[in-house]
Design an enzyme around this catalytic site. Structure first.
Site, mmCIF file in Angstrom:
data_model
loop_
_atom_site.group_PDB
_atom_site.id
_atom_site.type_symbol
_atom_site.label_atom_id
_atom_site.label_comp_id
_atom_site.label_asym_id
_atom_site.label_seq_id
_atom_site.Cartn_x
_atom_site.Cartn_y
_atom_site.Cartn_z
ATOM 1 N N GLU A 25 0.839 -1.211 0.000
ATOM 2 C CA GLU A 25 0.000 0.000 0.000
ATOM 3 C C GLU A 25 0.867 1.252 0.000
ATOM 4 O O GLU A 25 2.080 1.190 0.259
ATOM 5 C CB GLU A 25 -0.943 0.012 1.196
ATOM 6 C CG GLU A 25 -0.213 0.065 2.514
ATOM 7 C CD GLU A 25 -0.868 0.980 3.531
ATOM 8 O OE1 GLU A 25 -1.308 2.094 3.174
ATOM 9 O OE2 GLU A 25 -0.896 0.583 4.705
ATOM 10 N N SER A 140 -13.356 2.128 9.571
ATOM 11 C CA SER A 140 -12.588 2.174 8.328
ATOM 12 C C SER A 140 -13.232 1.346 7.224
ATOM 13 O O SER A 140 -13.732 0.245 7.471
ATOM 14 C CB SER A 140 -11.180 1.652 8.578
ATOM 15 O OG SER A 140 -10.477 1.564 7.357
ATOM 16 N N ASP A 142 -11.612 -0.209 5.294
ATOM 17 C CA ASP A 142 -10.795 -1.423 5.185
ATOM 18 C C ASP A 142 -11.637 -2.656 5.558
ATOM 19 O O ASP A 142 -11.494 -3.715 4.948
ATOM 20 C CB ASP A 142 -9.575 -1.376 6.120
ATOM 21 C CG ASP A 142 -8.526 -0.356 5.676
ATOM 22 O OD1 ASP A 142 -8.688 0.233 4.588
ATOM 23 O OD2 ASP A 142 -7.557 -0.157 6.436
ATOM 24 N N LYS A 159 -4.240 -0.929 13.754
ATOM 25 C CA LYS A 159 -3.392 0.039 14.432
ATOM 26 C C LYS A 159 -3.797 0.235 15.879
ATOM 27 O O LYS A 159 -4.970 0.174 16.221
ATOM 28 C CB LYS A 159 -3.436 1.368 13.683
ATOM 29 C CG LYS A 159 -2.578 1.310 12.440
ATOM 30 C CD LYS A 159 -2.981 2.334 11.444
ATOM 31 C CE LYS A 159 -4.352 1.983 10.933
ATOM 32 N NZ LYS A 159 -4.928 3.036 10.120
HETATM 33 N N1 PSU Z 1 -0.984 1.418 8.882
HETATM 34 C C1 PSU Z 1 0.127 2.172 9.078
HETATM 35 N N2 PSU Z 1 0.142 3.415 8.573
HETATM 36 C C2 PSU Z 1 -0.905 3.918 7.855
HETATM 37 C C3 PSU Z 1 -2.071 3.113 7.623
HETATM 38 C C4 PSU Z 1 -2.032 1.865 8.175
HETATM 39 O O1 PSU Z 1 1.076 1.731 9.708
HETATM 40 O O2 PSU Z 1 -0.815 5.038 7.395
HETATM 41 C C5 PSU Z 1 -3.211 3.586 6.753
HETATM 42 C C6 PSU Z 1 -3.639 2.404 5.886
HETATM 43 O O3 PSU Z 1 -3.532 2.806 4.540
HETATM 44 C C7 PSU Z 1 -5.070 2.128 6.252
HETATM 45 C C8 PSU Z 1 -5.534 3.504 6.589
HETATM 46 O O4 PSU Z 1 -5.785 1.516 5.208
HETATM 47 O O5 PSU Z 1 -4.439 4.032 7.355
HETATM 48 C C9 PSU Z 1 -6.852 3.483 7.325
HETATM 49 O O6 PSU Z 1 -7.395 4.752 7.357
HETATM 50 P P1 PSU Z 1 -8.954 4.956 7.761
HETATM 51 O O7 PSU Z 1 -9.033 4.560 9.210
HETATM 52 O O8 PSU Z 1 -9.232 6.411 7.523
HETATM 53 O O9 PSU Z 1 -9.740 4.053 6.854
HETATM 54 MN MN MN Z 2 -12.670 6.758 9.127
#
Ligand code: PSU
Ligand code: MN
Length: 306
Positions: A25, A140, A142, A159
């Site tokens: 990614e 997310s 995800d 995370k």
């Molecule tokens: N893990 C990391 N650093 C990041 C992310 C994940 O160590 O920057 C990113 C990934 O791309 C993940 C995103 O898909 O954060 C999720 O963001 P959100 O919670 O806004 O969907």
């Molecule tokens: Mn979000």
């Protein structure tokens, strides 16, 4: 309109020959890590994948074209572009339609990589359910994307800034198999365990490949989410992670940061050069380890396909 997706020739050839490919990614590069570490890490992950005998395919969007595999100079140009965006699946039509550029999240990378025919994907931590969801829902993309994208994602869990118990519950609801690699409990990104029990554990790559193949023979649409703990030497004690995350989240709320900006804000606070260097060290260490494991998995999957 130009072709919306372009696969790098090295990646295309590897896929055509049935050789192993690992998707990576790019939000971790554009929004997750401080400069200049972001580029050094991107190179190290690609290198780690190659050392394990697979071809790396970093996914991103450049000037409205979805790219699978980037030349080093392209990744460099993207990493520091002031107009770079954080692109999840909902953002892809806008980015492609309007010619924008950005890093792709786990969700967007998984989707693009699966469509390109890539079986394995390495990241740091997936997104999940943010704390405080009862007052303000933040889940997310995800998670729902993993529910409908049959790829294998190698991570260090979700995370540590997230509500990990609820994240695991939502993964269960969405029927995403979560498989511990050498662990019975969900890793906590910077820490080796959250104490939350996992539904499955394997201790070798052949078993992991067997699970991924079974997902395919069962024709299930979900990703297999592989979770492995950060290498022991680089792990941060849980109390310290909790304290730092609570502080950073507090600051985010005070600055009224929410939505897609929240994850980058909190991660930036943890990885800040002025702060405790152990968070960044752990983040880099787990990213490298995940790239290696994804490459070993891709190799097993490619062998069993041959
Ligand atoms: N893990 C990391 N650093 C990041 C992310 C994940 O160590 O920057 C990113 C990934 O791309 C993940 C995103 O898909 O954060 C999720 O963001 P959100 O919670 O806004 O969907
Ligand atoms: Mn979000």
């Amino acid at each position: 309109m130009p072709e919306p997706t372009r696969i790098h020739p090295e990646v295309r050839d590897a896929l055509a020959d049935g050789r192993p490919v690992v998707a990576l990614e790019s939000v971790v590069v554009t929004h997750g890590l401080p400069a200049p570490t972001h580029l050094a890490l991107a190179r190290e992950m690609e290198q780690a994948v190659r050392e394990e005998g697979a071809v790396p395919a970093t996914v991103a969007v450049l000037d409205g074209v979805v790219r699978v595999g980037l030349a080093p100079s392209e990744l460099e140009a993207l990493a520091d572009r002031p107009d770079r965006r954080k692109l999840s699946v909902r953002d892809l039509p806008v980015a492609v339609g309007l010619g924008q550029s950005g890093g792709t999240t786990v969700a967007a990378t998984a989707l693009v990589a699966h469509r390109a025919g890539i079986a394995a994907f390495a990241t740091g931590g997936i997104g999940g359910v943010h704390p405080g969801a009862a007052e303000r829902l933040d889940v997310s993309a995800d998670l729902p994307t993993l529910a409908r994208t049959p790829i294998a994602v190698v991570s260090a869990g979700a995370k540590s800034i997230l509500d990990l118990a609820n994240t695991l519950e939502v993964l269960e609801t969405l029927s995403v198999p979560v498989v511990g690699f050498g662990t019975d409990t969900l890793p906590g990104f910077h820490t080796r365990t959250t104490g939350l029990a996992l539904p499955a554990r394997v201790d070798d790559v052949a078993s992991l490949a067997a699970v991924v193949r079974a997902r395919d023979t069962l024709r299930l649409p979900q990703a297999v989410l592989v979770v492995q703990p950060v290498p022991e030497a680089d792990a941060v004690p849980p109390e310290e992670v909790h304290r730092a995350v609570a502080e950073a989240t507090e600051r985010a709320h005070a600055a009224r940061v929410h939505g897609s900006a929240l994850t980058p804000f909190v991660l930036a606070a943890l990885n800040d050069a002025e702060g405790d260097p152990r968070f960044l060290r752990a983040n880099l260490s787990l990213l490298r380890a995940n790239a290696r494991l994804a490459a070993r998995l891709a190799r097993h999957l490619a062998e069993s396909d041959a």
